[in-house]
Design a protein around this motif. Structure first.
Motif, PDB file in Angstrom:
ATOM      1  N   THR A  16      -3.341  63.618 -16.334  1.00  0.00           N
ATOM      2  CA  THR A  16      -2.840  62.245 -16.297  1.00  0.00           C
ATOM      3  C   THR A  16      -2.631  61.859 -14.836  1.00  0.00           C
ATOM      4  OG1 THR A  16      -1.721  62.577 -18.394  1.00  0.00           O
ATOM      5  CG2 THR A  16      -0.985  60.714 -17.056  1.00  0.00           C
ATOM      6  N   ALA A  17      -3.114  60.671 -14.464  1.00  0.00           N
ATOM      7  CA  ALA A  17      -3.027  60.236 -13.072  1.00  0.00           C
ATOM      8  C   ALA A  17      -1.811  59.347 -12.859  1.00  0.00           C
ATOM      9  CB  ALA A  17      -4.300  59.485 -12.691  1.00  0.00           C
ATOM     10  N   SER A  18      -1.181  59.500 -11.701  1.00  0.00           N
ATOM     11  CA  SER A  18      -0.082  58.618 -11.310  1.00  0.00           C
ATOM     12  C   SER A  18      -0.143  58.436  -9.800  1.00  0.00           C
ATOM     13  CB  SER A  18       1.268  59.203 -11.740  1.00  0.00           C
ATOM     14  OG  SER A  18       1.449  60.487 -11.179  1.00  0.00           O
ATOM     15  N   ALA A  19       0.648  57.508  -9.259  1.00  0.00           N
ATOM     16  CA  ALA A  19       0.543  57.201  -7.829  1.00  0.00           C
ATOM     17  C   ALA A  19       1.844  56.636  -7.286  1.00  0.00           C
ATOM     18  CB  ALA A  19      -0.594  56.199  -7.598  1.00  0.00           C
ATOM     19  N   SER A  20       1.966  56.669  -5.953  1.00  0.00           N
ATOM     20  CA  SER A  20       3.129  56.103  -5.282  1.00  0.00           C
ATOM     21  C   SER A  20       3.181  54.592  -5.479  1.00  0.00           C
ATOM     22  CB  SER A  20       3.060  56.431  -3.782  1.00  0.00           C
ATOM     23  OG  SER A  20       1.809  56.016  -3.248  1.00  0.00           O
ATOM     24  N   TYR A  21       2.016  53.961  -5.490  1.00  0.00           N
ATOM     25  CA  TYR A  21       1.921  52.511  -5.670  1.00  0.00           C
ATOM     26  C   TYR A  21       0.488  52.183  -6.070  1.00  0.00           C
ATOM     27  CZ  TYR A  21       1.721  47.516  -4.829  1.00  0.00           C
ATOM     28  OH  TYR A  21       1.542  46.170  -4.998  1.00  0.00           O
ATOM     29  N   THR A  22       0.312  51.184  -6.923  1.00  0.00           N
ATOM     30  CA  THR A  22      -1.025  50.730  -7.301  1.00  0.00           C
ATOM     31  C   THR A  22      -1.045  49.212  -7.283  1.00  0.00           C
ATOM     32  OG1 THR A  22      -1.309  52.651  -8.761  1.00  0.00           O
ATOM     33  CG2 THR A  22      -2.821  50.802  -9.076  1.00  0.00           C
ATOM     34  N   SER A  58      -6.420  50.297 -10.762  1.00  0.00           N
ATOM     35  CA  SER A  58      -5.991  51.206 -11.827  1.00  0.00           C
ATOM     36  C   SER A  58      -6.007  52.646 -11.331  1.00  0.00           C
ATOM     37  CB  SER A  58      -6.927  51.076 -13.029  1.00  0.00           C
ATOM     38  OG  SER A  58      -6.693  52.128 -13.942  1.00  0.00           O
ATOM     39  N   VAL A  59      -4.868  53.314 -11.436  1.00  0.00           N
ATOM     40  CA  VAL A  59      -4.840  54.706 -10.986  1.00  0.00           C
ATOM     41  C   VAL A  59      -5.654  55.599 -11.920  1.00  0.00           C
ATOM     42  CG1 VAL A  59      -2.722  55.401 -12.192  1.00  0.00           C
ATOM     43  CG2 VAL A  59      -3.337  56.494 -10.032  1.00  0.00           C
ATOM     44  N   ALA A  60      -5.862  55.135 -13.155  1.00  0.00           N
ATOM     45  CA  ALA A  60      -6.679  55.931 -14.088  1.00  0.00           C
ATOM     46  C   ALA A  60      -8.121  56.081 -13.602  1.00  0.00           C
ATOM     47  CB  ALA A  60      -6.664  55.292 -15.479  1.00  0.00           C
ATOM     48  N   ALA A  61      -8.503  55.266 -12.623  1.00  0.00           N
ATOM     49  CA  ALA A  61      -9.862  55.355 -12.074  1.00  0.00           C
ATOM     50  C   ALA A  61     -10.139  56.722 -11.460  1.00  0.00           C
ATOM     51  CB  ALA A  61     -10.061  54.275 -11.005  1.00  0.00           C
ATOM     52  N   ILE A  62      -9.095  57.365 -10.936  1.00  0.00           N
ATOM     53  CA  ILE A  62      -9.358  58.548 -10.104  1.00  0.00           C
ATOM     54  C   ILE A  62      -9.830  59.753 -10.901  1.00  0.00           C
ATOM     55  CG2 ILE A  62      -7.683  57.754  -8.376  1.00  0.00           C
ATOM     56  CD1 ILE A  62      -5.917  60.170  -9.213  1.00  0.00           C
ATOM     57  N   ASN A  63      -9.610  59.764 -12.211  1.00  0.00           N
ATOM     58  CA  ASN A  63     -10.109  60.906 -12.992  1.00  0.00           C
ATOM     59  C   ASN A  63     -10.832  60.445 -14.252  1.00  0.00           C
ATOM     60  OD1 ASN A  63      -7.717  60.055 -14.217  1.00  0.00           O
ATOM     61  ND2 ASN A  63      -7.237  62.103 -14.984  1.00  0.00           N
ATOM     62  N   ASP A  64     -11.542  59.321 -14.143  1.00  0.00           N
ATOM     63  CA  ASP A  64     -12.285  58.832 -15.310  1.00  0.00           C
ATOM     64  C   ASP A  64     -13.690  59.419 -15.408  1.00  0.00           C
ATOM     65  OD1 ASP A  64     -13.598  57.507 -13.293  1.00  0.00           O
ATOM     66  OD2 ASP A  64     -13.052  55.491 -13.949  1.00  0.00           O
ATOM     67  N   ALA A  80       2.356  56.498   4.244  1.00  0.00           N
ATOM     68  CA  ALA A  80       1.974  57.624   3.394  1.00  0.00           C
ATOM     69  C   ALA A  80       1.954  57.172   1.936  1.00  0.00           C
ATOM     70  CB  ALA A  80       2.950  58.784   3.593  1.00  0.00           C
ATOM     71  N   GLN A  81       0.805  57.304   1.305  1.00  0.00           N
ATOM     72  CA  GLN A  81       0.663  56.964  -0.116  1.00  0.00           C
ATOM     73  C   GLN A  81       0.054  58.166  -0.815  1.00  0.00           C
ATOM     74  OE1 GLN A  81       1.633  54.011  -1.501  1.00  0.00           O
ATOM     75  NE2 GLN A  81       2.312  53.223   0.497  1.00  0.00           N
ATOM     76  N   TRP A  82       0.360  58.308  -2.108  1.00  0.00           N
ATOM     77  CA  TRP A  82      -0.212  59.446  -2.826  1.00  0.00           C
ATOM     78  C   TRP A  82      -0.663  59.068  -4.227  1.00  0.00           C
ATOM     79  CZ3 TRP A  82       2.381  60.278  -7.308  1.00  0.00           C
ATOM     80  CH2 TRP A  82       3.738  59.934  -7.372  1.00  0.00           C
ATOM     81  N   ALA A  83      -1.606  59.861  -4.716  1.00  0.00           N
ATOM     82  CA  ALA A  83      -2.003  59.813  -6.130  1.00  0.00           C
ATOM     83  C   ALA A  83      -2.060  61.253  -6.597  1.00  0.00           C
ATOM     84  CB  ALA A  83      -3.365  59.147  -6.291  1.00  0.00           C
ATOM     85  N   GLU A 102     -12.360  58.474  -6.934  1.00  0.00           N
ATOM     86  CA  GLU A 102     -12.484  59.603  -7.857  1.00  0.00           C
ATOM     87  C   GLU A 102     -11.937  60.866  -7.200  1.00  0.00           C
ATOM     88  OE1 GLU A 102     -13.477  58.956 -10.855  1.00  0.00           O
ATOM     89  OE2 GLU A 102     -13.568  60.955 -11.739  1.00  0.00           O
ATOM     90  N   VAL A 103     -11.296  61.685  -8.010  1.00  0.00           N
ATOM     91  CA  VAL A 103     -10.823  62.998  -7.569  1.00  0.00           C
ATOM     92  C   VAL A 103     -11.325  64.029  -8.568  1.00  0.00           C
ATOM     93  CG1 VAL A 103      -8.801  64.461  -7.161  1.00  0.00           C
ATOM     94  CG2 VAL A 103      -8.744  62.030  -6.515  1.00  0.00           C
ATOM     95  N   LYS A 104     -11.950  65.081  -8.046  1.00  0.00           N
ATOM     96  CA  LYS A 104     -12.360  66.185  -8.913  1.00  0.00           C
ATOM     97  C   LYS A 104     -11.542  67.418  -8.543  1.00  0.00           C
ATOM     98  CE  LYS A 104     -17.069  64.536  -9.642  1.00  0.00           C
ATOM     99  NZ  LYS A 104     -18.525  64.826  -9.489  1.00  0.00           N
ATOM    100  N   ALA A 105     -10.968  68.028  -9.538  1.00  0.00           N
ATOM    101  CA  ALA A 105     -10.196  69.255  -9.341  1.00  0.00           C
ATOM    102  C   ALA A 105     -11.018  70.391  -9.933  1.00  0.00           C
ATOM    103  CB  ALA A 105      -8.846  69.144 -10.027  1.00  0.00           C
ATOM    104  N   ILE A 106     -11.578  71.196  -9.051  1.00  0.00           N
ATOM    105  CA  ILE A 106     -12.538  72.202  -9.504  1.00  0.00           C
ATOM    106  C   ILE A 106     -11.828  73.528  -9.720  1.00  0.00           C
ATOM    107  CG2 ILE A 106     -14.714  73.365  -8.996  1.00  0.00           C
ATOM    108  CD1 ILE A 106     -14.932  70.307  -9.266  1.00  0.00           C
ATOM    109  N   GLY A 107     -12.076  74.118 -10.853  1.00  0.00           N
ATOM    110  CA  GLY A 107     -11.455  75.401 -11.137  1.00  0.00           C
ATOM    111  C   GLY A 107     -12.001  75.978 -12.414  1.00  0.00           C
TER     112      GLY A 107
END
Ligand SMILES: [Zn+2]
Length: 418
Positions: free
Chosen positions: A37-43, A48-54, A77-80, A162-167
């Motif tokens: 589930t994606a969340s962020a400091s501000y959007t 849409s923060v959901a964009a980062i892992n769609d 400083a901003q984060w997702a 987009e963010v990919k978390a590889i593992g």
């Protein structure tokens, strides 16, 4: 509980070009981001923060087509971050920056953090800042429930596409059923191969649909009933269908290089005879009225996978994202059910009365058919008595059902490059 063989036979004559989805870069790695589930400091309200892992690979940093996460007009400083329900083992991450050349630019610098359980800790690595490409950071393997991307703004606000978390997610390779199931599983597969000559040529199993979507499934509901449906009932039907579908998908998690920790299910449309039956005015689903086939309302053929097995939907009014892979066909007064590559059919009263049941067993059985599982009316594999696909002998997915399901993946996975 019959398998609607005519539907399977029907598509054997259909002419279509099957587009093989692109093979994964390395079967040993999997992107775990879509199950978070994606969340962020501000959007920004329009992003849409959901964009980062769609799961959508952006065409460029100035992406004007897909959803984006952006923080304009915030700076500094901003984060997702991505949050998983359970700890994930991660080895690297790939980050695609949003940069529209104006109010949102690539960051001055950035870093990744993991949640230790009590605090965020930086992940040491080399952090490139390139536009129009994934920025890959490799780090020592960590286990965490949260991965945070911290961006320090430069000339403007910042954002991510987009963010990919590889593992890895405990995936096993190979086929390792309990010893007592090896013989009956081999009997089942041989029986299927001899019963269905086009077993391997057929290209519209549920497997094909999920792989074409890269890990999701879309449904349309055929409301073959005169009853009305409230928005609340609509949402309960969606939730119940998703819960049951997930039971089959959970069978696959971590098994034999199956690439998806979760397979999200979305109901994209409803088909009815009369619009007044549907008691909502929002546009959260597409609505199809009075398009009758098989004496029942159907969703637009232009949007249906069954009718477009090449996997493209040029004439679907809402575009490809509004396509449906399967129909949930709910018929008033029907007992039993039917299932195939087109979806599942069962009684509307039975389904509505079973919404809160742990196992809606007729639906589970018919979903099994949609993934190729056979019926067992006239024979029983050696040493197994009772299982879901042997109608009437079990009301939930048994270990034998689970292994028959996995066996389909074992035999089809090379089709997708696994
Ligand atoms: Zn059946």
């Amino acid at each position: 509980m019959r398998r609607l063989t005519s539907a399977f036979l029907g598509v054997l004559t259909a002419i279509g070009i099957f587009l093989l989805p692109s093979a994964p870069a390395a079967a040993a790695e999997v992107n775990l981001a879509p199950s978070a589930t994606a969340s962020a400091s501000y959007t920004s309200p329009w992003e849409s923060v959901a964009a980062i892992n769609d799961g959508i690979d952006p065409p460029r940093s100035n992406d004007t087509v897909n959803r984006r996460w952006g923080t304009w007009p915030q700076t500094g400083a901003q984060w997702a971050e991505l949050t998983w329900a359970s700890a994930q083992t991660l080895r690297s991450a790939q980050v695609y920056f949003f940069d529209d050349g104006g109010g949102v630019r690539v960051p001055a610098s950035w870093r990744l953090q993991r949640w230790t359980g009590s605090a965020y800790a930086d992940l040491p690595g080399t952090y490139p800042v390139a536009a129009d490409a994934y920025n890959t950071v490799t780090f020592a393997q960590v286990s965490t429930t949260r991965l945070r991307v911290v961006l320090q703004s430069g000339q403007a606000s910042v954002g991510l596409l987009e963010v990919k978390a590889i593992g890895e997610n405990g995936r096993q390779s190979g086929w390792n059923p309990p010893g007592n199931l090896v013989t009956p599983l081999n009997e089942v597969w041989q029986h299927q191969e001899s019963t269905y000559p086009n077993l391997y040529g057929f290209r519209n199993y549920g497997w094909d649909q999920i792989m074409a979507n890269r890990g999701s499934i879309n449904y349309c509901v055929r409301w073959d009933s005169g009853a009305t449906v409230s928005a609340a009932l609509r949402d309960q039907i969606h939730a119940a269908l998703a819960r049951q579908f997930k039971k089959w998908m959970d069978v696959m998690r971590g098994h034999n290089n199956w690439p998806y920790a979760d397979v999200p299910l979305k109901v994209v449309g409803w088909a009815v005879r009369d619009r007044a039956q549907l008691q909502w005015n929002d546009n959260s689903v597409d609505i199809y009225v009075g398009d009758i086939r098989e004496n029942a309302p159907q969703c637009a053929q232009a949007c249906g996978r069954f009718f477009n097995q090449g996997g493209t939907y040029p004439n679907c009014p809402g575009g490809a994202s509004h396509h449906y892979d399967m129909s949930l066909w709910l018929t008033a007064g029907m007992g039993g059910g039917a299932g195939g590559d087109w979806g599942q059919r069962l009684g509307s009263e039975y389904f509505v009365n079973s919404l809160n049941a742990d196992d809606i067993h007729i639906l589970l059985h018919e979903i099994g058919h949609s993934f190729g599982l056979d019926d067992f009316y006239d024979w029983t594999p050696t040493g197994v008595c009772c299982f879901l696909m042997k109608a009437g002998s079990a009301a939930q997915i048994t270990e034998f059902d689970a292994w028959m399901f996995r066996d389909w993946w074992r035999h089809l996975k090379s089709r997708y490059g696994y």
